[in-house]
Design an enzyme around this catalytic site. Structure first.
Site, short mmCIF file in Angstrom:
data_model
loop_
_atom_site.label_atom_id
_atom_site.label_comp_id
_atom_site.label_asym_id
_atom_site.label_seq_id
_atom_site.Cartn_x
_atom_site.Cartn_y
_atom_site.Cartn_z
N LYS A 4 -5.45 2.98 -3.09
CA LYS A 4 -4.72 2.29 -2.00
C LYS A 4 -5.60 2.42 -0.54
O LYS A 4 -5.83 1.48 0.15
CB LYS A 4 -3.45 3.33 -1.40
CG LYS A 4 -2.21 3.24 -2.50
CD LYS A 4 -1.92 1.78 -2.76
CE LYS A 4 -0.74 1.83 -3.85
NZ LYS A 4 -0.41 0.40 -4.24
N TYR A 18 -4.47 8.08 -7.18
CA TYR A 18 -3.82 6.97 -6.61
C TYR A 18 -4.01 6.74 -5.14
O TYR A 18 -4.13 5.71 -4.84
CB TYR A 18 -2.42 7.40 -6.75
CG TYR A 18 -1.18 6.55 -6.16
CD1 TYR A 18 -0.75 5.35 -6.54
CD2 TYR A 18 -0.79 6.82 -4.84
CE1 TYR A 18 0.14 4.79 -5.90
CE2 TYR A 18 0.13 6.24 -4.32
CZ TYR A 18 0.50 4.90 -4.57
OH TYR A 18 1.59 4.36 -3.86
N SER A 62 0.78 -1.30 0.03
CA SER A 62 0.06 -0.10 0.11
C SER A 62 0.92 1.28 -0.08
O SER A 62 2.04 1.32 -0.55
CB SER A 62 -0.91 -0.11 1.07
OG SER A 62 -1.66 1.02 1.20
#
Length: 284
Positions: free
Chosen positions: A155, A151, A137
């Site tokens: 995660k 992005y 992660s």
């Protein structure tokens, strides 16, 4: 040295993935190092890993056949003991500016790609009642950064299902580890690497988004991050329970990097403040 195991590492042709593969091999493991489409252009890296006993394996986690390819690798090598979901990339740009097709593409790799490989290894791990699934992660999952909103979202989503996965597979003897590196000296957000930078609309051509985008894609940022080799060493040690991680109780999360401390502190404050709103949430 820990018992030799079979590792499958996605996104191993460069950066953190390559360094993890190299360190795992030196620790005595058998490593299937996955590259996406083509043989890595850096032939010395290719040769270096093979000289250590690494096995280069073509695997595009964004492809619909990724799950079946992983199952074939399990059959070919007898087992996969450690799956490391490292493949992924970043998009630099405001949430408003990133086109939806690019949003879908990054989720297909960063999120769905990890699910495909997990579905590929989990039946065998459950049957054998052993195995480790590692999802790489980011500290952005608890300390999100402007210009990386999409992005960050991949995660956040990964962390959400990984928490659930841990609870679901514990009874089968399968371990789940969520690695949260801070700034690392790789090409993570650079367009010379795998990063994508979206051209900003007029509203974002000046200000915070542009400033952060310029910094994250600069050589200066890459040079400021923690050593990729050191981050990789800590991950391998945490999986094996060796070196600096020997005797330590590593739970679901493994934050790495001095800069993660400030982010963890900020998140702790957020939840403390929410807990103190007892008159609000307790009123229902």
């Amino acid at each position: 040295m820990s018992q030799s195991k079979v590792w499958l590492i996605t996104g191993a042709s460069r950066g953190l993935g390559f360094d993890m593969a190299k360190i795992a091999l030196k620790a005595g493991h058998k490593v299937l190092a996955c590259y996406r489409n083509k043989r890595p252009q850096d032939t010395p890296k290719w040769d270096e890993l093979e000289a250590l006993g690494g096995i280069w394996t073509q695997l595009d986690v964004s492809s619909d056949d990724a799950e079946s390819k992983v199952k074939a690798l399990v059959s070919e090598h007898g087992q996969i003991d450690v799956l490391v979901n490292n493949a992924g990339y970043a998009i630099l740009g405001s949430v408003e500016d990133v086109p939806l097709d690019k949003v879908q593409a990054i989720f297909n790799t960063n999120l769905l790609g990890t699910l495909r490989t997990i579905k590929g290894v989990l039946p065998s791990m459950r049957e054998r009642k052993t195995g480790t699934i590692v999802n790489i992660s980011s500290s952005n999952a608890f300390d999100p950064v402007p210009a990386l909103g999409i992005y960050n979202a991949t995660k956040f989503a990964m962390e959400g299902y990984t928490e659930t996965l841990q609870a679901e597979v514990a009874a089968f003897g399968v371990r789940v580890l969520l690695v949260e590196p801070g700034s690392t000296a790789t090409e993570f957000a650079s367009e010379t690497g795998t990063g994508i930078r979206v051209e900003p609309s007029k509203a974002y051509q000046e200000g915070l988004v542009k400033q952060v985008s310029d910094f994250l894609s600069s050589e200066q940022y890459a040079s400021m991050g923690a050593s990729s080799i050191t981050v990789a060493e800590r991950i391998v040690e945490a999986i094996d329970g060796t070196g600096s991680m020997a005797g330590k109780e590593i739970g679901l999360r493994l934050p790495l990097g001095k800069d993660t401390g400030a982010g963890l502190g900020k998140k702790a404050t957020v939840y403390t403040d929410l807990a103190n709103l007892r008159d609000v949430w307790g009123s229902i």
